[in-house]
Design a protein around this motif. Structure first.
Motif, PDB file in Angstrom:
ATOM      1  N   LYS A  45       0.825  -1.214   0.000  1.00 44.94           N
ATOM      2  CA  LYS A  45       0.000   0.000   0.000  1.00 44.94           C
ATOM      3  C   LYS A  45       0.858   1.263   0.000  1.00 44.94           C
ATOM      4  CE  LYS A  45      -3.942  -2.164   0.339  1.00 44.94           C
ATOM      5  NZ  LYS A  45      -4.582  -2.264  -0.974  1.00 44.94           N
ATOM      6  N   THR A  47       2.042   3.248  -2.291  1.00 43.61           N
ATOM      7  CA  THR A  47       1.565   4.375  -3.109  1.00 43.61           C
ATOM      8  C   THR A  47       0.432   5.106  -2.387  1.00 43.61           C
ATOM      9  OG1 THR A  47       2.148   3.134  -5.100  1.00 43.61           O
ATOM     10  CG2 THR A  47       0.710   5.037  -5.393  1.00 43.61           C
ATOM     11  N   ASP A  48      -0.486   4.334  -1.814  1.00 45.19           N
ATOM     12  CA  ASP A  48      -1.583   4.957  -1.065  1.00 45.19           C
ATOM     13  C   ASP A  48      -1.060   5.760   0.120  1.00 45.19           C
ATOM     14  OD1 ASP A  48      -3.481   3.904  -2.742  1.00 45.19           O
ATOM     15  OD2 ASP A  48      -3.788   2.102  -1.533  1.00 45.19           O
ATOM     16  N   GLN A  49      -0.022   5.219   0.771  1.00 45.09           N
ATOM     17  CA  GLN A  49       0.545   5.926   1.922  1.00 45.09           C
ATOM     18  C   GLN A  49       1.186   7.247   1.493  1.00 45.09           C
ATOM     19  OE1 GLN A  49       3.032   2.821   3.427  1.00 45.09           O
ATOM     20  NE2 GLN A  49       1.338   1.755   4.424  1.00 45.09           N
ATOM     21  N   ARG A 150      -2.919   4.298 -12.390  1.00 41.86           N
ATOM     22  CA  ARG A 150      -3.010   3.104 -11.550  1.00 41.86           C
ATOM     23  C   ARG A 150      -2.862   1.828 -12.381  1.00 41.86           C
ATOM     24  NH1 ARG A 150      -3.894   2.621  -5.762  1.00 41.86           N
ATOM     25  NH2 ARG A 150      -2.752   4.481  -5.219  1.00 41.86           N
TER      26      ARG A 150
END
Lengths: 397, 397
Positions: A45, A47-49, A150
């Motif tokens: 995760k 990239t989300d972080q 994405r």
């Protein structure tokens, strides 16, 4: 030189242990005689972080800076995988977008690859190294980092395979391509193969397994893609030219809650105006999917279309010059439900069969669009599970 | 154009809140009329975290991959600071080593900057942007990321200031340069100014405030450096040509536990051998500090030198061709204790005074080396606090 380009997604490189597993898998193939290029996504995760970190500083961070920020995720995973391969006694080298000149059109957040310099990759392969490439990233004319959207690492892998003349294998956390998402329909079947066109449609429509542009690119260069589970021996799915077309009219179903419908009411019935509206939306690189227009009444029409929910603000800004505020209606309660199959080219009556089933089960259809190989409907979100189940059962998916 | 190059260390950009504080500080200076270039380190402990991640995969990761990995830390912080500045309504742009072509000699982990292309920086400044540069990183001939060594962002800042003709300000989590580390001696005094030479010595010797090469570079181009605390109005310290030399013989004390002593016993008394030994160590880019050699006895001598502890394995490998295993003695129980002051050039008897105090207080001196402006002794670790206190009190530091 038999070149294999493998891509491992974020879940496959989420931890040091998983990275080590990938390293040994890659080494096995190398020892079997293949020249290996490995494209990696960012760890788990991460990239989300990074995006969350950006949002803690700016509600709407600049796209240039956001791309520069999130590109680092793939640099991290590519270095770590190289280290893991080296630790196991093999020579490896990580390469970023600057090092192999992955030139893009410069659009932040959803760049298109224009060229790749494969000389550095080939040199390392010839010298016996395993090449690990940071996926998802490219560089613009002005040397800015730009990302491919994405899932863009798939496109990096296919583009490299096309450039170096290799085969392409995409490893992920699912066992292959399914007729529909098993989380939506537990009896969903894994496909042995699927055509490029079907896969493109399913990807565009929200099946998250593959980046749609990567499949288009593979089709263009006729690169077969194998999709399978990383660190597993289960047989996956081939995406390729399908010769023995099955009798089944429908290969897969895709559903997506990521879109919203925008309606412009009471606009002039004028083809120039229509062209202007869609051109100004296209200029903002907003992807429109379903479009529908009512019949003209007193020289006025209602125009509806769906767009990704995250583009809503920008879209409304853009169309506000064509319609007054009270004439722009947004419907967020839509699920895009699509059936896809090259069999539809030769089988008639698929659409009428679907609408009949929907009618019998009280699924209200808000908008419809069709192509040669797909039918997409916008339905209410609450009808999603029901729609998936009745259609999957009917067409034996 | 009055260009100010500011550098903010890792602790100054450790959190989104701190980054916002830096953004507003930088904007204030920009609004006061200065053209701003800001060099940033990686956030807080993120470099250490990346190194720990690497070590979880490989005990001794390749230096190339480690540099590629840890360079991402500064890309992250530079993007975030740009976003924070933009969020406050000012134009900003982050730039990495590829974008401003920070060319290095290619040594991984401790590169030397060879050139910087300032055209991109100047273009952005002329267009009114605040330029945020990722510190610590450069690129080699072959386009690999190479880092400048711990604290290397200081050098990035000074090199840019020299290149664009700006002043240089280094912001950190301490209020300036102290005569010695206040954590070792709570009464340590903050200096108003310090000469380049003294600062170089103190930095080399382990004072962690400044990267020593950055001070050498500043001296070479005569760029005064201001060192102060970020987001604080307290007056810091200037590093510059000191004209009114104080009467004090000693300006500062530096102590370091980061070194170990290596002794080669019973080697031939031969100047060629000595040259060979030190050349082969230098070829590995291992920095030797104190060197001492015993008087020859039967044509044999003992040769001792100190090196950074983390280079011990590589050093032993290197010297093992010159001495047998049992003749290589390692002493890890040393603290390097140094006094520095340009006053020593004109004041005699400083060394004898120090040795007298050490003798009176039973501090055993294992090795000694001196230069025009410094005296360094290797002492036992257990004597460190005592040595600091008695010398600091004696010389009123």
């Amino acid at each position: 030189m038999n070149i294999v380009v493998q891509k491992y997604g974020g879940s496959s490189v989420a931890t040091p242990e998983k990275i080590k597993c990938i390293a040994s898998t890659v080494i096995k193939r190398k020892e079997a005689g293949d020249s290996m290029v490995v494209v990696v996504s960012a760890m788990g995760k991460s990239t989300d972080q990074l995006i969350a970190l950006a949002k803690s500083i700016s509600e709407k961070p600049s796209k240039r800076e956001l791309d520069a920020l999130i590109s680092t995720g793939e640099m991290v995973s590519s270095s770590l995988l190289s280290m893991a391969i080296q630790e196991m006694g093999h020579d490896a080298v990580s390469l970023n977008a600057y090092q192999i000149a992955i030139k893009t059109d410069g659009t932040y957040g959803k760049s298109i690859i224009q060229s790749i310099d494969d000389s550095v990759i080939k040199k390392h392969l010839e010298e016996g190294r395993i090449v690990v490439v940071a996926g998802f990233q490219g560089i613009s004319e002005s040397y800015d980092l730009t990302t491919l959207g994405r899932g863009g690492s798939d496109t990096t892998a296919v583009a490299i395979a096309a450039r170096v003349g290799g085969v392409c294998e995409i490893y992920t956390d699912v066992e292959g391509i399914y007729s529909l998402d098993p989380r939506l329909y537990s009896e969903a079947k894994k496909l042995e193969e699927i055509s490029y066109e079907e896969m493109v449609e399913l990807s565009v429509l929200g099946a998250k397994v593959m980046h749609s542009r990567s499949v288009e690119l593979a089709q263009k260069y006729n690169i077969p893609i194998y999709v399978g589970m990383s660190c597993s021996d289960t047989k996956g799915t081939y995406i390729r030219e399908v010769k023995n077309m099955e009798n089944k009219p429908i290969t897969g179903i895709a559903v997506s809650d990521a879109d919203v419908a925008v309606t412009l009411e009471n606009i002039d019935f004028d083809i120039n105006l229509l062209a202007d509206i869609f051109e100004s939306i296209a200029n903002k690189k907003i992807n429109i999917d379903i479009i529908s227009q009512t019949a003209p009444l007193h020289g006025k029409v209602n125009l509806s279309f769906t767009i990704p929910a995250e583009e809503l603000d920008e879209c409304i800004n853009t169309v506000s010059k064509f319609a007054s505020k009270e004439d722009i209606i947004v419907d967020e309660d839509i699920t895009k439900f699509s059936v896809v199959g090259i069999g539809m080219k030769t089988t008639s009556g698929v659409a009428s069969k679907i609408f009949k089933i929907f009618k019998e089960n009280s699924v209200q259809v808000k908008m419809i669009t069709t192509s040669e190989i797909k039918i997409t409907c916008a339905i209410k979100r609450e009808d999603k599970s029901k729609a998936v189940e009745i259609i999957a059962r009917e067409f034996n998916l």
